[in-house]
Design an enzyme around this catalytic site. Structure first.
Site, PDB file in Angstrom:
ATOM      1  N   ASP A 111      34.997  -2.059  41.320  1.00 55.40           N
ATOM      2  CA  ASP A 111      36.410  -1.697  41.236  1.00 55.40           C
ATOM      3  C   ASP A 111      36.725  -0.574  42.215  1.00 55.40           C
ATOM      4  O   ASP A 111      36.699   0.596  41.881  1.00 55.40           O
ATOM      5  CB  ASP A 111      36.742  -1.274  39.801  1.00 55.40           C
ATOM      6  CG  ASP A 111      38.231  -1.327  39.543  1.00 55.40           C
ATOM      7  OD1 ASP A 111      38.969  -1.849  40.401  1.00 55.40           O
ATOM      8  OD2 ASP A 111      38.656  -0.857  38.477  1.00 55.40           O
TER       9      ASP A 111
ATOM     10  N   CYS B 288      64.140  23.498  26.445  1.00 53.32           N
ATOM     11  CA  CYS B 288      65.208  24.483  26.657  1.00 53.32           C
ATOM     12  C   CYS B 288      66.603  23.913  26.403  1.00 53.32           C
ATOM     13  O   CYS B 288      67.587  24.641  26.457  1.00 53.32           O
ATOM     14  CB  CYS B 288      65.128  25.060  28.065  1.00 53.32           C
ATOM     15  SG  CYS B 288      65.540  23.847  29.333  1.00 53.32           S
TER      16      CYS B 288
ATOM     17  N   LYS C 102      31.572  -7.279  40.482  1.00 56.93           N
ATOM     18  CA  LYS C 102      32.820  -6.989  41.193  1.00 56.93           C
ATOM     19  C   LYS C 102      33.063  -5.497  41.048  1.00 56.93           C
ATOM     20  O   LYS C 102      33.259  -4.988  39.953  1.00 56.93           O
ATOM     21  CB  LYS C 102      33.959  -7.792  40.578  1.00 56.93           C
ATOM     22  CG  LYS C 102      35.302  -7.541  41.210  1.00 56.93           C
ATOM     23  CD  LYS C 102      36.239  -8.690  40.848  1.00 56.93           C
ATOM     24  CE  LYS C 102      37.701  -8.371  41.015  1.00 56.93           C
ATOM     25  NZ  LYS C 102      38.119  -7.562  42.107  1.00 56.93           N
TER      26      LYS C 102
ATOM     27  N   LYS D 102      37.099 -11.772  35.513  1.00 57.97           N
ATOM     28  CA  LYS D 102      37.300 -10.376  35.139  1.00 57.97           C
ATOM     29  C   LYS D 102      37.005 -10.166  33.659  1.00 57.97           C
ATOM     30  O   LYS D 102      37.396 -10.983  32.818  1.00 57.97           O
ATOM     31  CB  LYS D 102      38.741  -9.978  35.430  1.00 57.97           C
ATOM     32  CG  LYS D 102      39.050  -9.987  36.915  1.00 57.97           C
ATOM     33  CD  LYS D 102      39.766  -8.716  37.308  1.00 57.97           C
ATOM     34  CE  LYS D 102      40.861  -8.994  38.289  1.00 57.97           C
ATOM     35  NZ  LYS D 102      41.806  -7.901  38.366  1.00 57.97           N
TER      36      LYS D 102
ATOM     37  N   TYR E  27      29.117  -6.371  51.111  1.00 59.18           N
ATOM     38  CA  TYR E  27      28.719  -7.665  50.556  1.00 59.18           C
ATOM     39  C   TYR E  27      29.160  -8.870  51.374  1.00 59.18           C
ATOM     40  O   TYR E  27      28.822  -9.988  51.050  1.00 59.18           O
ATOM     41  CB  TYR E  27      29.255  -7.818  49.124  1.00 59.18           C
ATOM     42  CG  TYR E  27      30.731  -7.465  48.984  1.00 59.18           C
ATOM     43  CD1 TYR E  27      31.704  -8.225  49.618  1.00 59.18           C
ATOM     44  CD2 TYR E  27      31.137  -6.371  48.224  1.00 59.18           C
ATOM     45  CE1 TYR E  27      33.045  -7.893  49.514  1.00 59.18           C
ATOM     46  CE2 TYR E  27      32.474  -6.033  48.117  1.00 59.18           C
ATOM     47  CZ  TYR E  27      33.422  -6.801  48.763  1.00 59.18           C
ATOM     48  OH  TYR E  27      34.747  -6.477  48.666  1.00 59.18           O
TER      49      TYR E  27
ATOM     50  N   GLU F  24      27.716 -11.921  41.639  1.00 61.65           N
ATOM     51  CA  GLU F  24      27.609 -10.499  42.015  1.00 61.65           C
ATOM     52  C   GLU F  24      28.529  -9.655  41.134  1.00 61.65           C
ATOM     53  O   GLU F  24      29.543 -10.150  40.672  1.00 61.65           O
ATOM     54  CB  GLU F  24      28.114 -10.282  43.455  1.00 61.65           C
ATOM     55  CG  GLU F  24      27.341 -10.988  44.508  1.00 61.65           C
ATOM     56  CD  GLU F  24      28.032 -10.897  45.876  1.00 61.65           C
ATOM     57  OE1 GLU F  24      29.051 -10.180  46.003  1.00 61.65           O
ATOM     58  OE2 GLU F  24      27.543 -11.553  46.795  1.00 61.65           O
TER      59      GLU F  24
ATOM     60  N   CYS G  45      66.412  18.461  27.639  1.00 55.11           N
ATOM     61  CA  CYS G  45      65.034  18.934  27.710  1.00 55.11           C
ATOM     62  C   CYS G  45      64.620  19.395  26.315  1.00 55.11           C
ATOM     63  O   CYS G  45      65.313  20.220  25.704  1.00 55.11           O
ATOM     64  CB  CYS G  45      64.916  20.081  28.701  1.00 55.11           C
ATOM     65  SG  CYS G  45      63.325  20.931  28.622  1.00 55.11           S
TER      66      CYS G  45
ATOM     67  N   CYS H 293      64.147  17.993  33.846  1.00 54.80           N
ATOM     68  CA  CYS H 293      64.923  19.113  33.339  1.00 54.80           C
ATOM     69  C   CYS H 293      65.220  19.979  34.567  1.00 54.80           C
ATOM     70  O   CYS H 293      64.306  20.463  35.220  1.00 54.80           O
ATOM     71  CB  CYS H 293      64.089  19.899  32.322  1.00 54.80           C
ATOM     72  SG  CYS H 293      64.741  21.549  32.035  1.00 54.80           S
TER      73      CYS H 293
ATOM     74  N   CYS I 232      63.210  27.050  32.662  1.00 50.70           N
ATOM     75  CA  CYS I 232      62.705  26.442  31.438  1.00 50.70           C
ATOM     76  C   CYS I 232      61.299  26.990  31.187  1.00 50.70           C
ATOM     77  O   CYS I 232      60.442  26.949  32.073  1.00 50.70           O
ATOM     78  CB  CYS I 232      62.667  24.919  31.600  1.00 50.70           C
ATOM     79  SG  CYS I 232      61.932  24.080  30.203  1.00 50.70           S
TER      80      CYS I 232
HETATM   81  S1  IVH Z   1      34.138 -11.049  48.077  1.00 55.59           S
HETATM   82  C1  IVH Z   1      36.616 -13.639  50.781  1.00 55.59           C
HETATM   83  N1  IVH Z   1      32.570  -9.638  46.499  1.00 55.59           N
HETATM   84  O1  IVH Z   1      37.665  -7.757  44.832  1.00 55.59           O
HETATM   85  C2  IVH Z   1      35.983 -12.951  49.633  1.00 55.59           C
HETATM   86  N2  IVH Z   1      34.855  -9.011  46.659  1.00 55.59           N
HETATM   87  O2  IVH Z   1      39.918  -9.226  43.787  1.00 55.59           O
HETATM   88  C3  IVH Z   1      36.318 -11.534  49.614  1.00 55.59           C
HETATM   89  N3  IVH Z   1      35.455  -7.030  45.367  1.00 55.59           N
HETATM   90  O3  IVH Z   1      39.361  -8.086  47.888  1.00 55.59           O
HETATM   91  C4  IVH Z   1      35.799 -10.725  48.557  1.00 55.59           C
HETATM   92  N4  IVH Z   1      33.465  -6.640  44.542  1.00 55.59           N
HETATM   93  O4  IVH Z   1      38.001  -5.919  47.441  1.00 55.59           O
HETATM   94  C5  IVH Z   1      33.815  -9.801  46.978  1.00 55.59           C
HETATM   95  N5  IVH Z   1      31.061  -8.445  45.163  1.00 55.59           N
HETATM   96  C6  IVH Z   1      32.301  -8.608  45.651  1.00 55.59           C
HETATM   97  C7  IVH Z   1      33.362  -7.742  45.305  1.00 55.59           C
HETATM   98  C8  IVH Z   1      34.644  -7.992  45.835  1.00 55.59           C
HETATM   99  C9  IVH Z   1      34.722  -6.223  44.596  1.00 55.59           C
HETATM  100  C10 IVH Z   1      36.909  -6.859  45.608  1.00 55.59           C
HETATM  101  C11 IVH Z   1      37.351  -7.086  47.032  1.00 55.59           C
HETATM  102  C12 IVH Z   1      38.342  -8.212  46.957  1.00 55.59           C
HETATM  103  C13 IVH Z   1      38.818  -8.092  45.560  1.00 55.59           C
HETATM  104  C14 IVH Z   1      39.431  -9.370  45.063  1.00 55.59           C
END
Ligand code: IVH
Length: 681
Positions: free
Chosen positions: A120, A418, A118, A321, A231, A116, A415, A433, A438
């Site tokens: 941010d 000034c 990830k 990552k 998710y 999946e 600074c 400062c 200033c």
């Molecule tokens: S599963 C027990 N799935 O990444 C498993 N986490 O670095 C829990 N995150 O705490 C997380 N996308 O906040 C999962 N598709 C995804 C995610 C995801 C982002 C975040 C989540 C987690 C953090 C860990």
């Protein structure tokens, strides 16, 4: 390394990581990139592994616990099932090892995984009871988090009711896990407004989303569009027949009408996992949000259970990552920027370099300590990174290319604008400062005051402010109202018309709404929404300037609506400065007459006036927020904890300890039906 050295190293790393955890999880203002942070954590884990006798037991080391996002001003709530973090890696090999490890652990050769994106953002747990959204809680320390229900309700893509197909009832209670985030487009929209108001820009969408969800005022949250993706599964009571695979779970979540990850891949081997990760990396730029990696999860939920977890992360999942794009370039100079409050921020002036789709020539260096920690010197070749960050960062120096004449950077003691000696407040990293007059501080204060977000003086934009401050006509915000036509006319030849317009705009601004003036004063923490609350409460600049801490307290615990304790203290401190206090009088003597807001409806019911209510459990037909609104509109107050002073406890289904406490203290308990009767008078 001997044992003393490693002990010192472990302690140092723990302290540094704790500092960055605080910045990332609690303040949403990290100073280092994710990669740097992950490197620190890895270094600590490796040293701890080498010297197990030094690794503290329990969860005292940051390697053994999840970051804690809990902040002041929120009620904490205990998750029914723990929320965990994920082990992560930047290495293909380690990802492949993960596949092998899970196979060995479960004694199987072939296992199905799901890959999946990830997202941010920040982790959240959403509870639905009998299909109705009842609670949203941040991850916190994994065991308990902050109750952000009111804020989460402003997320338009998060349904308040689950869609259930005929014949299928929603579970009595279910915790669904996901991520709150902000799209790149929304992030850019907000930063543009910040730019117009001469306010510092947010570094990336993740920080802004995290900062937004922790606003104390849901109205403020609603003004910034947050999104959510779900998710994962937390608790389900009673245990219901839920899908047995992660893929099935995605479909279930979607069938309930909840937003899910926009794409996922099935994979049955390490090669297939890697291929999916690569494809995600190729396509993720098209997503509306920042994706910082891939999460690889075992597909079978019974097998997930069998694999179990360590103290902070499941053994059945791993995140890979994506390395942020990085470029090497020469640091031509370090310049110092002075902000509205006098803070000196060092800026890297770089030899322009192409990075992740744009040309980078400047990057923030944060503060003196960061420059020293990384030993960044003028003339060095440095690595610049842009991960989720929109604003690039200097992450390290390529010391191999350091010329012998490069000497450590000496932070200025004066600074640069000034010449006043800089000071460092106790407990702060920033150097300031202290000269209130200033010219940069004056320029920034006046720009902020005159901006659209504040008093909104048309024609007094950045260039004009620079000109009138530069000429010495304006040395304070009040001087704006002392500008003279004769002087302004000397700024150029054909300026007669625009001068008239500017003077008319200045005149008009004298009667702008009170909150605009409050916002314009530039009190730390007081944004537009808080300024509106302050205007409502204090109704004049004088009253605000005279306010004492007691004026902000509603009951023992809470501070007035929309204003937290930190902000109340900042306001008091602001007006402790005689110059800030004098400004209020000066503005008035110059004819400023801010318009106070219309009065909010007075208490309508004698049954509610002066009474304190505590809510507990789930009401049959009303959300807590709706009940709170009704109580407040009728002149009552809502408090979080039961005490002898509580007038009533309004209890619904599954009321807990508050109900017991009410019984013990003899506080009357009412249900929704009685409450509705009281409202009707
Ligand atoms: S599963 C027990 N799935 O990444 C498993 N986490 O670095 C829990 N995150 O705490 C997380 N996308 O906040 C999962 N598709 C995804 C995610 C995801 C982002 C975040 C989540 C987690 C953090 C860990």
């Amino acid at each position: 390394m001997n044992s003393d050295e490693s002990r010192a190293r472990i302690e140092k790393l723990r302290a540094v990581i704790a500092h960055h955890d605080e910045l990332y999880y609690r303040r949403a203002q990290p100073e280092i990139t994710d990669v740097e942070y992950d490197r620190l954590k890895r270094a600590l884990a490796e040293t701890e592994a080498e010297f197990p006798e030094l690794a503290l037991s329990g969860n005292e080391s940051p390697t053994a616990r999840v970051g804690d996002d809990r902040t002041e001003g929120f009620v904490t709530y205990r998750h029914r099932e723990r929320m965990m973090s994920l082990d992560n890696t930047y290495s293909e090999m380690e990802l492949r090892e993960f596949y092998v490890r899970v196979g060995k652990l479960l004694g199987r050769e072939e296992l199905a995984f799901v890959v999946e994106p990830k997202i941010d953002g920040l982790a959240v747990s959403i509870t639905y009871e009998h299909g109705t959204l009842t609670r949203a809680v941040t991850r916190g320390n994994g065991i308990e988090g902050d109750d952000i229900t009111a804020n989460a309700r402003t997320i338009t893509s998060l349904p308040h009711k689950l869609k259930v197909a005929d014949g299928h009832a929603a579970p009595a209670l279910i915790e669904i896990r996901g991520e709150i985030f902000m799209t790149t487009a929304e992030f850019q929209r907000i930063n543009k407004l910040r730019e117009e108001a001469a306010e510092p820009l947010y570094a990336n969408p993740r920080n802004l989303a995290a900062g937004t969800i922790k606003q104390l005022d849901p109205r403020e949250v609603a003004q910034r569009k947050l999104e959510i993706v779900l998710y994962g599964l937390g608790a389900c009571e009673p245990p219901a027949a839920l899908p047995a695979t992660q893929r099935g779970w995605h479909e279930q979540v979607r069938a309930w009408g909840l937003p899910t990850v926009e794409k996922y891949w099935g994979a049955k081997s390490a090669d297939e996992i890697w291929a999916a990760v690569r494809e995600l990396d190729r396509t993720r730029a098209q997503f509306a949000y920042a994706t910082d990696g891939a999460v690889v999860k075992l597909d079978s939920i019974p097998l997930q259970r069998e694999a179990g977890a360590t103290s902070k992360a499941p053994r059945w999942a791993m995140s890979y990552k994506f390395a942020p794009e990085r470029a090497e370039t020469r640091l031509n100079a370090i310049t110092i920027q002075v902000g509205r409050t006098g803070v000196l921020t060092p800026v890297a002036e770089l030899e322009p370099v192409h990075l992740a789709g744009s040309t980078v020539s400047r990057a923030t260096l944060h503060n003196r300590d960061e420059i020293a920690r990384k030993d960044i010197r003028t003339g060095d070749f440095v690595y610049v990174e842009k991960a989720g960050e929109i604003i690039p960062a200097v992450v390290a120096v390529n010391t191999a290319r350091r010329a012998p004449e490069c000497v450590p950077y000496v932070f200025p003691e004066k600074c640069p604008v000034c010449g006043t000696g800089v000071v460092q407040a106790e407990g702060e990293v920033a150097l300031r400062c202290p000269n209130y007059e200033c010219p940069v501080q004056v320029r920034r204060r006046v720009r902020h005051f005159a901006s659209k977000a504040c008093v909104d003086i048309d024609g007094l934009g950045e260039a004009m402010v620079d000109a009138v401050v530069g000429k010495g006509w304006v040395r304070s915000v009040a001087d704006v109202y002392r500008l003279r036509k004769d002087d302004l006319m000397t700024l150029g030849k054909s300026v007669e018309k625009s001068t008239d317009n500017l003077l008319a705009a200045i005149e008009k601004s004298k009667t702008a709404e009170l909150w605009r003036f409050i916002h314009g004063l530039g009190i730390t923490h007081a944004g537009a929404s808080a300024s509106k609350d302050l205007a409502q409460k204090f109704r004049s600049l004088d009253a605000l300037a005279e306010s004492k801490f007691e004026d902000y307290i509603v009951d023992k615990k809470t501070v007035i609506e929309g204003i937290g304790e930190t902000m109340a203290l900042a306001i008091i401190e602001h007006f402790n400065d005689p110059r800030n206090r004098a400004l209020v009088g000066e503005l008035q003597s110059l004819g400023v007459r801010p318009a106070p807001p219309p009065e909010r409806a007075a208490a309508t019911s004698a049954l509610f006036a002066g009474k304190t209510f505590v809510l507990t459990g789930t009401l049959p037909s009303m959300t807590r927020e709706a009940a709170t609104e009704k109580i407040e509109a009728a002149g009552g107050k809502v408090s979080n904890s039961v005490s002898k002073k509580t007038s009533y406890v309004l209890a619904g289904a599954e009321a807990g300890s508050k109900l017991a406490k009410a019984g013990a203290l003899g506080v009357p308990v009412i249900d929704e039906a009685e409450f509705v009767k009281m409202l009707a008078g």
